[in-house]
Design an enzyme around this catalytic site. Structure first.
Site, PDB file in Angstrom:
ATOM      1  N   GLU A 181       0.818  -1.211   0.000  1.00 38.68           N
ATOM      2  CA  GLU A 181       0.000   0.000   0.000  1.00 38.68           C
ATOM      3  C   GLU A 181       0.856   1.268   0.000  1.00 38.68           C
ATOM      4  O   GLU A 181       2.062   1.209   0.202  1.00 38.68           O
ATOM      5  CB  GLU A 181      -0.917   0.015   1.217  1.00 38.68           C
ATOM      6  CG  GLU A 181      -0.289  -0.459   2.515  1.00 38.68           C
ATOM      7  CD  GLU A 181       0.988   0.232   2.913  1.00 38.68           C
ATOM      8  OE1 GLU A 181       1.002   1.491   2.913  1.00 38.68           O
ATOM      9  OE2 GLU A 181       1.977  -0.431   3.224  1.00 38.68           O
ATOM     10  N   GLU A 324       4.641  -0.386   0.901  1.00 37.67           N
ATOM     11  CA  GLU A 324       4.578  -0.428  -0.572  1.00 37.67           C
ATOM     12  C   GLU A 324       4.857  -1.809  -1.153  1.00 37.67           C
ATOM     13  O   GLU A 324       5.290  -1.938  -2.300  1.00 37.67           O
ATOM     14  CB  GLU A 324       5.501   0.622  -1.194  1.00 37.67           C
ATOM     15  CG  GLU A 324       6.978   0.403  -1.052  1.00 37.67           C
ATOM     16  CD  GLU A 324       7.855   1.521  -1.636  1.00 37.67           C
ATOM     17  OE1 GLU A 324       8.854   1.195  -2.316  1.00 37.67           O
ATOM     18  OE2 GLU A 324       7.541   2.708  -1.401  1.00 37.67           O
TER      19      GLU A 324
END
Length: 375
Positions: A181, A324
């Site tokens: 994310e 991420e």
């Protein structure tokens, strides 16, 4: 999942089939015959057995690898809980699209394809966005320190979008989906979700996120406590928790996790935020836990507690906290190694190598740890 937490048209959507215990057992039996002391490959053996059960296969394979990064913003940043401004979310999405982020380099190394999803980025994303997947309802969540993060209906819809997305990747041949994310303020949302779902105090589960100092961490914990007291999210209703103190990217990833499990696909979790999404997914469909693999253990205290709650052992512990999907992608070669060892190592009989005490190990009472494959 409470009946009042889903809508009538969700019939069957959240039903996840168990992994194949017969194939897990068969894989464990094969591990005992390979040219090595029983259990000597440790977690690699467990991972191979888990994937055999997920794929219902005696010869599991990992050939089509996808990385899904969902991005969204959070209104709670107005409370001063992050060291970075909200504009960074859009800037980092552009960096992902341009292939310049840490996860971009790791994905190239792992030969994995990357999908970037706009689940609710507030600011315009610079540059070419033609490859960006649009799943946006709003310019980020509302400030949940002043009211619910999102409407309950949108919480359900973002889950469904994530499920549909994972199902589409499965149709395209995905046998592994790594999730991550991006979203300034999302460790605050993850802390709130974790606090509610684990019944732990906000101070216990709230970490330093993007590198905030101790004073700001305590402030963030206070904001989480305030939001929980104000919104009263119900841990028995995971969609309610998502709607009141969650984030759009977290909801999308929870859907991806459910969709991956529904299509019998391994899903690799990244750090604290993606694992908070796994908490939502597991509360909706507990069977989904058997399709999850924890890539790493971050330094976020809430992440450590969540992994324990889900019964997941991380593949590596490198003190990472980037997010991420960096940790998830870093673990892909480990997963591939586990499968390759399982399929390609010779048995004692094939290699004409003596087993323990000079005899064949086939039928030996010595066995490796028989804990569930996801642990």
């Amino acid at each position: 999942m409470s009946d009042s937490d889903i809508s009538p048209d969700d019939n069957g959507l959240f039903i996840i089939k168990p992994i194949s215990s017969n194939h897990v057992d068969a894989a464990r039996a094969r591990q005992e015959t390979l040219t090595k002391p029983a259990g000597s490959l440790g977690r690699l053996e467990d991972i191979a057995c888990q994937i055999a059960g997920i794929q219902h296969s005696d010869t599991p394979s990992i050939t089509n690898k996808w990385v899904v990064i969902a991005a969204a913003d959070h209104g709670v940043v107005n409370e001063g809980v992050s060291a970075f401004p909200q504009a960074v979310t859009a800037q980092m999405v552009a960096n992902f699209l341009n292939g310049g982020a840490a996860v971009s380099a790791l994905a190239r190394q792992a030969n994995a394809q990357v999908k970037i999803v706009n689940a609710g980025v507030a600011n315009p994303i610079p540059g070419d966005t033609s490859k960006l997947v649009d799943a946006k309802f709003a310019d980020g969540t509302a400030n949940f320190a002043q009211g619910p993060a999102m409407p309950h209906k949108q919480a359900g819809e973002i889950l469904r979008k994530g499920i549909a997305f994972a199902q589409q990747l499965s149709k395209e041949g995905a046998d592994l989906i790594a999730v991550g994310e991006m979203g300034i303020g999302n460790t605050t949302a993850a802390s709130a979700i974790t606090s509610v779902m684990l019944n732990e105090s906000p101070k216990t589960v709230t970490g330093h996120g993007t590198g905030i100092d101790e004073v700001t961490r305590l402030k963030k914990a206070y904001v989480v406590s305030k939001a929980i007291n104000l919104n009263q999210p119900d841990a028995r209703k995971p969609v309610d928790v998502l709607a009141k103190v969650g984030g759009y990217e977290i909801g999308f990833l929870a859907g991806v996790i459910l969709g991956a499990a529904k299509t019998q696909t391994l899903v690799i979790l990244d750090g604290f935020i993606s694992t908070s999404a796994a908490l939502i997914a597991a509360a909706i469909a507990p069977t989904a836990k058997r399709y999850m693999l924890a890539s790493h253990k971050s330094v976020e205290p809430g992440h450590i507690l969540t992994l324990e709650h889900l019964g997941l052992k991380p593949a590596v512990d490198l003190d990472m906290r980037l997010g991420e999907a960096s940790g998830a992608v870093l673990s892909i070669p480990i997963v591939e190694s586990a499968v390759r060892l399982h399929n390609e190592m010779a048995t004692f009989e094939e290699a004409q190598v003596s087993g323990r005490d000079g005899a064949s190990t086939e039928g030996s009472p010595e066995t490796i740890d028989s804990e569930p494959a996801t642990q």
